[in-house]
Write a protein that holds these residues in place. Structure first.
Motif, PDB file in Angstrom:
ATOM      1  N   VAL A  32      -2.877 -13.482   3.021  1.00  0.00           N
ATOM      2  CA  VAL A  32      -2.086 -12.343   2.515  1.00  0.00           C
ATOM      3  C   VAL A  32      -1.993 -11.334   3.516  1.00  0.00           C
ATOM      4  CG1 VAL A  32      -3.520  -9.768   1.405  1.00  0.00           C
ATOM      5  CG2 VAL A  32      -4.089 -12.624   0.594  1.00  0.00           C
ATOM      6  N   PHE A  33      -0.870 -10.823   2.770  1.00  0.00           N
ATOM      7  CA  PHE A  33       0.077 -10.404   3.641  1.00  0.00           C
ATOM      8  C   PHE A  33       0.069  -8.264   3.812  1.00  0.00           C
ATOM      9  CE2 PHE A  33       2.266 -14.115   5.227  1.00  0.00           C
ATOM     10  CZ  PHE A  33       2.893 -14.383   6.419  1.00  0.00           C
ATOM     11  N   ILE A  34      -0.007  -8.330   4.487  1.00  0.00           N
ATOM     12  CA  ILE A  34      -0.585  -6.800   4.846  1.00  0.00           C
ATOM     13  C   ILE A  34       0.631  -6.168   5.398  1.00  0.00           C
ATOM     14  CG2 ILE A  34      -1.694  -4.672   4.635  1.00  0.00           C
ATOM     15  CD1 ILE A  34      -4.367  -6.863   5.253  1.00  0.00           C
ATOM     16  N   PRO A  35       1.911  -5.487   4.553  1.00  0.00           N
ATOM     17  CA  PRO A  35       2.407  -4.872   5.222  1.00  0.00           C
ATOM     18  C   PRO A  35       3.043  -3.238   5.843  1.00  0.00           C
ATOM     19  CG  PRO A  35       3.759  -5.854   2.932  1.00  0.00           C
ATOM     20  CD  PRO A  35       2.078  -5.262   3.343  1.00  0.00           C
ATOM     21  N   GLY A  36       3.238  -3.321   6.638  1.00  0.00           N
ATOM     22  CA  GLY A  36       2.752  -2.026   7.808  1.00  0.00           C
ATOM     23  C   GLY A  36       2.598  -1.168   7.005  1.00  0.00           C
ATOM     24  N   TYR A  37       2.690   0.704   7.013  1.00  0.00           N
ATOM     25  CA  TYR A  37       2.286   1.889   5.879  1.00  0.00           C
ATOM     26  C   TYR A  37       2.612   3.390   7.143  1.00  0.00           C
ATOM     27  CZ  TYR A  37      -1.958   1.223   6.606  1.00  0.00           C
ATOM     28  OH  TYR A  37      -3.483   1.067   6.490  1.00  0.00           O
ATOM     29  N   ARG A  38       2.938   3.697   6.672  1.00  0.00           N
ATOM     30  CA  ARG A  38       3.064   5.215   7.019  1.00  0.00           C
ATOM     31  C   ARG A  38       1.724   5.897   7.689  1.00  0.00           C
ATOM     32  NH1 ARG A  38       8.240   5.340   9.791  1.00  0.00           N
ATOM     33  NH2 ARG A  38       9.705   4.681   8.326  1.00  0.00           N
ATOM     34  N   HIS A  39       1.805   6.266   8.402  1.00  0.00           N
ATOM     35  CA  HIS A  39       0.672   7.227   8.792  1.00  0.00           C
ATOM     36  C   HIS A  39      -1.076   6.553   8.394  1.00  0.00           C
ATOM     37  CE1 HIS A  39       3.421  10.459   8.149  1.00  0.00           C
ATOM     38  NE2 HIS A  39       3.675  10.579   6.644  1.00  0.00           N
TER      39      HIS A  39
ATOM     40  N   LEU B  29       0.484  -1.274   0.335  1.00  0.00           N
ATOM     41  CA  LEU B  29      -0.050  -0.125   0.022  1.00  0.00           C
ATOM     42  C   LEU B  29       0.803   0.928  -0.266  1.00  0.00           C
ATOM     43  CD1 LEU B  29      -2.829  -1.034   3.070  1.00  0.00           C
ATOM     44  CD2 LEU B  29      -2.794  -1.093  -0.058  1.00  0.00           C
ATOM     45  N   PRO B  30       0.481   2.361  -0.207  1.00  0.00           N
ATOM     46  CA  PRO B  30       1.130   3.760   0.082  1.00  0.00           C
ATOM     47  C   PRO B  30       1.866   4.656   1.093  1.00  0.00           C
ATOM     48  CG  PRO B  30      -0.788   3.735  -2.188  1.00  0.00           C
ATOM     49  CD  PRO B  30      -0.867   2.636  -1.018  1.00  0.00           C
ATOM     50  N   GLY B  31       2.959   4.463   1.221  1.00  0.00           N
ATOM     51  CA  GLY B  31       3.884   4.512   2.146  1.00  0.00           C
ATOM     52  C   GLY B  31       4.162   3.308   3.043  1.00  0.00           C
ATOM     53  N   ALA B  32       4.121   1.507   2.441  1.00  0.00           N
ATOM     54  CA  ALA B  32       5.073   1.384   2.527  1.00  0.00           C
ATOM     55  C   ALA B  32       5.930   0.971   3.076  1.00  0.00           C
ATOM     56  CB  ALA B  32       4.709  -0.053   1.396  1.00  0.00           C
ATOM     57  N   LYS B  33       6.115   0.400   4.557  1.00  0.00           N
ATOM     58  CA  LYS B  33       7.757   0.387   5.162  1.00  0.00           C
ATOM     59  C   LYS B  33       8.384  -0.730   4.764  1.00  0.00           C
ATOM     60  CE  LYS B  33       5.277   1.602   9.593  1.00  0.00           C
ATOM     61  NZ  LYS B  33       4.791   1.839  10.960  1.00  0.00           N
TER      62      LYS B  33
ATOM     63  N   GLY C 278       7.455   4.434   1.840  1.00  0.00           N
ATOM     64  CA  GLY C 278       7.858   4.905   2.786  1.00  0.00           C
ATOM     65  C   GLY C 278       9.143   4.853   3.171  1.00  0.00           C
ATOM     66  N   ASP C 279      10.101   5.454   4.548  1.00  0.00           N
ATOM     67  CA  ASP C 279      11.493   6.027   3.558  1.00  0.00           C
ATOM     68  C   ASP C 279      12.493   5.721   2.519  1.00  0.00           C
ATOM     69  OD1 ASP C 279      11.230   5.036   7.011  1.00  0.00           O
ATOM     70  OD2 ASP C 279      10.452   3.355   6.138  1.00  0.00           O
ATOM     71  N   GLY C 280      11.607   6.643   1.456  1.00  0.00           N
ATOM     72  CA  GLY C 280      12.160   7.154   0.604  1.00  0.00           C
ATOM     73  C   GLY C 280      12.557   6.082  -0.696  1.00  0.00           C
TER      74      GLY C 280
END
Length: 317
Positions: free
Chosen positions: A71-78, A13-17, A51-53
């Motif tokens: 299905v894995f959902i990685p963490g994301y910013r904000h 997802l947008p902002g993914a770590k 995220g993180d550039g």
């Protein structure tokens, strides 16, 4: 009988770590020793700003969720202010309804919570966001003091490193302890940490004893067929039994004797998977005494008998 590879989708997802994306992609990467197939996807194929550039170029869109069994959902910013797209929420709900299991790493729990599938269940997320998750989704029982939560078809984990624990937990659930231990060795990670172990939140701690206890755990693992008492473990760590017990729980999520028992059961599991030894022989080698004792602890901890476990996970089946 040859087993078909289990299909895993990692939803970016947008902002993914970066670490959150990389953990399941690496743990479940297709190789001879890991019976999985992985696709990394997004809301649509193409570039996803992370995220993180960092950004990600994903080959698949949400159709990968129709293909996946996990299905894995990685963490994301904000996550506390950014809602996942409606199409993503709908696709996750459809995957769950079709029988796929959904696993969130860190703040990915917010996207999973948006589906409503965590309502009435336990869940966790990174300690920095547990209050926000509870406030936004009051029907979820947010557990602030665990590494991961397994609710069957929906799973959540805390910060990024606990994503490794969650992934290894799923490998162990799917294919047994030998495959999970092999994956842990490849990752240079602890073979297992309790899901109930506390998150590492900012707080005042006494002097670090983790490395000392790690050496004691290694010492104990080489002596599982011998009597192992609390006093003997504490003596090896050069601390008092009381200090050892308290700090051991903080370090592993188990009391010392619970940990020893589970280590013995795990050794028995691997012997059942990889040898033709009888139950009595395995019980002796694992320090469980008798076959009856092995059966008792297997049933209590794993919910299956040793014979059923061997039938499910024995090599070559």
């Amino acid at each position: 009988m040859t087993r078909r590879n289990h299909r895993v989708a990692v939803l970016v997802l947008p902002g993914a770590k970066p670490l959150d994306v990389g953990i399941p992609a690496q743990v479940f990467s297709t190789r001879a020793s890991m019976p999985y197939e992985v696709r990394v996807c997004g809301a649509a194929p193409g570039l996803v700003t992370g995220g993180d550039g960092l950004s990600y170029h994903v080959a698949d869109g949400l159709d990968a969720l129709e293909w996946a069994e996990t299905v894995f959902i990685p963490g994301y910013r904000h996550p506390d202010r950014d809602e996942p797209p409606v199409a993503v929420v709908d696709a996750l709900r459809a995957a769950h309804a079709r029988g796929a299991r959904l696993a969130a790493i860190s703040t990915g729990a917010f996207a999973l919570a948006a589906t409503g599938l965590l309502d009435g269940r336990r869940a966790t997320t990174h300690w920095h966001y547990t209050e926000a998750l509870a406030a936004r989704h009051p029907l979820i029982w947010v557990d602030t003091n665990v590494l991961f939560v397994d609710e069957g078809a929906v799973l959540t984990s805390a910060g990024a490193a606990s994503g490794i624990d969650l992934c290894l937990h799923l490998v162990r659930r799917d294919h047994g302890v030998a495959v999970a231990n092999h994956a842990a060795r490849r990752l240079v990670a602890a073979p297992y940490r309790s899901g109930g172990q506390a998150q590492y939140v900012p707080r005042s701690l006494p002097p670090e004893l983790g490395p000392v206890f790690a050496a004691t755990r290694e010492w104990a693992l080489r002596r599982l067929d011998e009597p192992l008492t609390l006093d003997a473990l504490a003596r090896n760590a050069n601390v008092s039994p009381r200090t050892f017990s308290r700090r051991f729980v903080e370090d592993t999520g188990y009391t010392p004797m619970q940990w020893v028992l589970r280590a013995r059961v795990d050794m028995a599991r691997e012997l059942l998977e990889r040898s033709d030894l009888g139950v009595e022989q395995i019980a002796a080698r694992a320090g469980l005494g008798t076959g009856a004792n092995l059966r008792l602890h297997f049933q209590r901890i794993l919910g299956v008998s040793p014979s059923d476990y061997r039938h499910t996970f024995a090599a070559g089946e």
